[in-house]
Design a protein around this motif. Structure first.
Motif, PDB file in Angstrom:
ATOM      1  N   ALA A 148      10.570 -40.778-124.353  1.00 23.89           N
ATOM      2  CA  ALA A 148      11.320 -40.127-125.811  1.00 23.89           C
ATOM      3  C   ALA A 148      11.724 -38.883-125.306  1.00 23.89           C
ATOM      4  N   THR A 149      12.547 -37.809-125.797  1.00 20.11           N
ATOM      5  CA  THR A 149      13.174 -37.018-125.612  1.00 20.11           C
ATOM      6  C   THR A 149      14.595 -36.713-127.423  1.00 20.11           C
ATOM      7  N   PHE A 150      14.263 -36.011-127.381  1.00 20.51           N
ATOM      8  CA  PHE A 150      14.978 -34.837-128.283  1.00 20.51           C
ATOM      9  C   PHE A 150      16.330 -34.342-128.263  1.00 20.51           C
ATOM     10  N   THR A 151      17.108 -34.799-128.945  1.00 22.35           N
ATOM     11  CA  THR A 151      18.420 -34.285-128.245  1.00 22.35           C
ATOM     12  C   THR A 151      18.683 -34.341-126.733  1.00 22.35           C
ATOM     13  N   GLY A 152      18.660 -35.504-126.078  1.00 16.66           N
ATOM     14  CA  GLY A 152      18.269 -35.914-124.623  1.00 16.66           C
ATOM     15  C   GLY A 152      18.996 -35.074-123.777  1.00 16.66           C
ATOM     16  N   ALA A 153      20.507 -35.483-123.889  1.00 12.47           N
ATOM     17  CA  ALA A 153      20.703 -35.375-122.512  1.00 12.47           C
ATOM     18  C   ALA A 153      20.786 -34.966-121.491  1.00 12.47           C
ATOM     19  N   TYR A 154      20.458 -33.512-121.892  1.00 10.53           N
ATOM     20  CA  TYR A 154      20.493 -32.630-121.272  1.00 10.53           C
ATOM     21  C   TYR A 154      18.978 -32.980-120.010  1.00 10.53           C
ATOM     22  N   HIS A 155      18.149 -32.797-121.192  1.00 11.74           N
ATOM     23  CA  HIS A 155      16.637 -33.762-120.486  1.00 11.74           C
ATOM     24  C   HIS A 155      15.819 -33.795-119.264  1.00 11.74           C
ATOM     25  N   VAL A 156      17.041 -34.956-119.887  1.00 11.05           N
ATOM     26  CA  VAL A 156      16.832 -36.059-118.513  1.00 11.05           C
ATOM     27  C   VAL A 156      17.595 -35.716-117.514  1.00 11.05           C
ATOM     28  N   ALA A 157      18.805 -35.434-117.624  1.00  9.56           N
ATOM     29  CA  ALA A 157      19.713 -35.120-116.732  1.00  9.56           C
ATOM     30  C   ALA A 157      18.786 -34.083-115.920  1.00  9.56           C
ATOM     31  N   LEU A 186      13.941 -45.800-123.095  1.00 14.92           N
ATOM     32  CA  LEU A 186      14.398 -44.225-122.862  1.00 14.92           C
ATOM     33  C   LEU A 186      14.728 -44.444-124.367  1.00 14.92           C
ATOM     34  N   TYR A 187      14.117 -43.451-125.524  1.00 15.88           N
ATOM     35  CA  TYR A 187      14.813 -43.217-126.487  1.00 15.88           C
ATOM     36  C   TYR A 187      15.003 -41.964-127.089  1.00 15.88           C
ATOM     37  N   ASP A 188      15.860 -41.656-127.698  1.00 17.28           N
ATOM     38  CA  ASP A 188      15.994 -40.340-128.646  1.00 17.28           C
ATOM     39  C   ASP A 188      15.999 -40.240-129.599  1.00 17.28           C
ATOM     40  N   VAL A 189      15.255 -39.170-130.119  1.00 18.98           N
ATOM     41  CA  VAL A 189      13.954 -38.865-131.692  1.00 18.98           C
ATOM     42  C   VAL A 189      15.376 -38.778-131.990  1.00 18.98           C
ATOM     43  N   LYS A 190      16.143 -38.135-132.047  1.00 17.48           N
ATOM     44  CA  LYS A 190      16.974 -37.697-133.038  1.00 17.48           C
ATOM     45  C   LYS A 190      17.838 -38.700-133.556  1.00 17.48           C
ATOM     46  N   ARG A 191      18.383 -39.683-133.067  1.00 17.50           N
ATOM     47  CA  ARG A 191      18.957 -40.786-133.103  1.00 17.50           C
ATOM     48  C   ARG A 191      18.010 -41.589-133.583  1.00 17.50           C
ATOM     49  N   LEU A 192      16.632 -41.676-133.302  1.00 16.57           N
ATOM     50  CA  LEU A 192      15.605 -43.384-134.665  1.00 16.57           C
ATOM     51  C   LEU A 192      15.185 -42.063-135.357  1.00 16.57           C
TER      52      LEU A 192
END
Length: 261
Positions: A148-157, A186-192
């Motif tokens: 999981a991450t939050f607004t994750g595009a940059y974190h994951v990149a 992989l899940y984005d907490v913001k989306r959930l």
């Protein structure tokens, strides 16, 4: 919350590595947070990031990741027996005194206010290759937990770049394939959070308060931003997964800040 985060520098890297190796094979959920010195590249057409196509968004992300160095990696783990651990790995490479280092001054000021020790990073930080080897050899990836991450595009990149030791691929499809191979679900907490409650929006601190993870009136520590961010994302993911049940699965690999969702 703050006391639960284990701050890792070169001096205690070996000790904390031993702890992570004991915990990692038993990971059920993992949350990721990467702190970086802002963004300096915007799309040439001048439109807001949210108005770009997925391909355009990815090109902006890829360009920024290529230019700016990651500062901290936060990893929070929930084990199968319900224990939580969080590490904040402080990385070597970025030198705030160097005029050659790309950065957004506002981001640097914000992170310094959150306690990021920019003067210590070049001296006592961890080499990215050492962190990569630790995570590859620890059993964390082989355990195939949910991430999981939050607004994750940059974190994951940034995480993909660190773990591959290479520049990100040219296409968003190739990037997402790398993500799937590396971390699995992989899940984005913001989306959930938005799916659970349309009013559950804003910063991660707002989301955890809306979910009653943090008691009313209690302040969320700004220190150890990557470690605290990963732990909050983990707690929010646990809560949202319970609330959404099997509906959670349909939001796998839908990253806020990248896909238009």
């Amino acid at each position: 919350m703050d006391g639960a985060v284990r701050s890792v520098w070169a001096e205690n890297f070996d000790t904390e590595s031993q702890v992570l190796r004991q915990v990692a094979p038993h990971a059920q959920h993992v949350a990721l947070n990467v702190q970086y010195p802002g963004c300096v590249v915007v799309h040439s057409n001048g439109r807001h990031h949210r108005d770009l196509t997925t391909d355009e968004k990815y090109e902006v992300i890829r360009s920024n990741v290529a230019l700016l160095k990651p500062l901290q990696v936060g990893i929070a783990i929930l084990t199968v027996d319900g224990q939580r651990f969080a590490w904040e790995f402080n990385l070597r490479g970025f030198d705030v005194e160097s005029d050659d280092e790309a950065r957004d001054p506002k981001s640097i000021a914000y992170l310094a206010d959150c306690g990021v020790d920019f003067n210590r990073l070049p001296r006592d930080g961890i080499d990215g290759c050492k962190l990569r080897c630790l995570l590859q050899d620890s059993g964390l990836l082989k355990a195939r937990p949910s991430w999981a991450t939050f607004t994750g595009a940059y974190h994951v990149a940034y995480f993909v770049s660190i773990m591959s030791g290479k520049k990100l691929p040219d296409s968003v499809d190739a990037f997402m394939e790398m993500v799937r191979e590396l971390v699995g679900p992989l899940y984005d907490v913001k989306r959930l959070a938005r799916e659970h409650d349309g009013s559950c929006v804003g910063a991660l601190s707002n989301v955890v308060k809306k979910l009653a993870i943090v008691p009313p009136g209690e302040e969320i520590s700004k220190s150890k931003p990557a470690g605290t961010g990963s732990m909050l994302a983990l707690l929010a993911f646990q809560t949202l997964k319970q609330k959404l049940g099997t509906n959670t699965e349909k939001y796998s690999h839908k990253l806020c800040g990248l896909q238009s969702i």
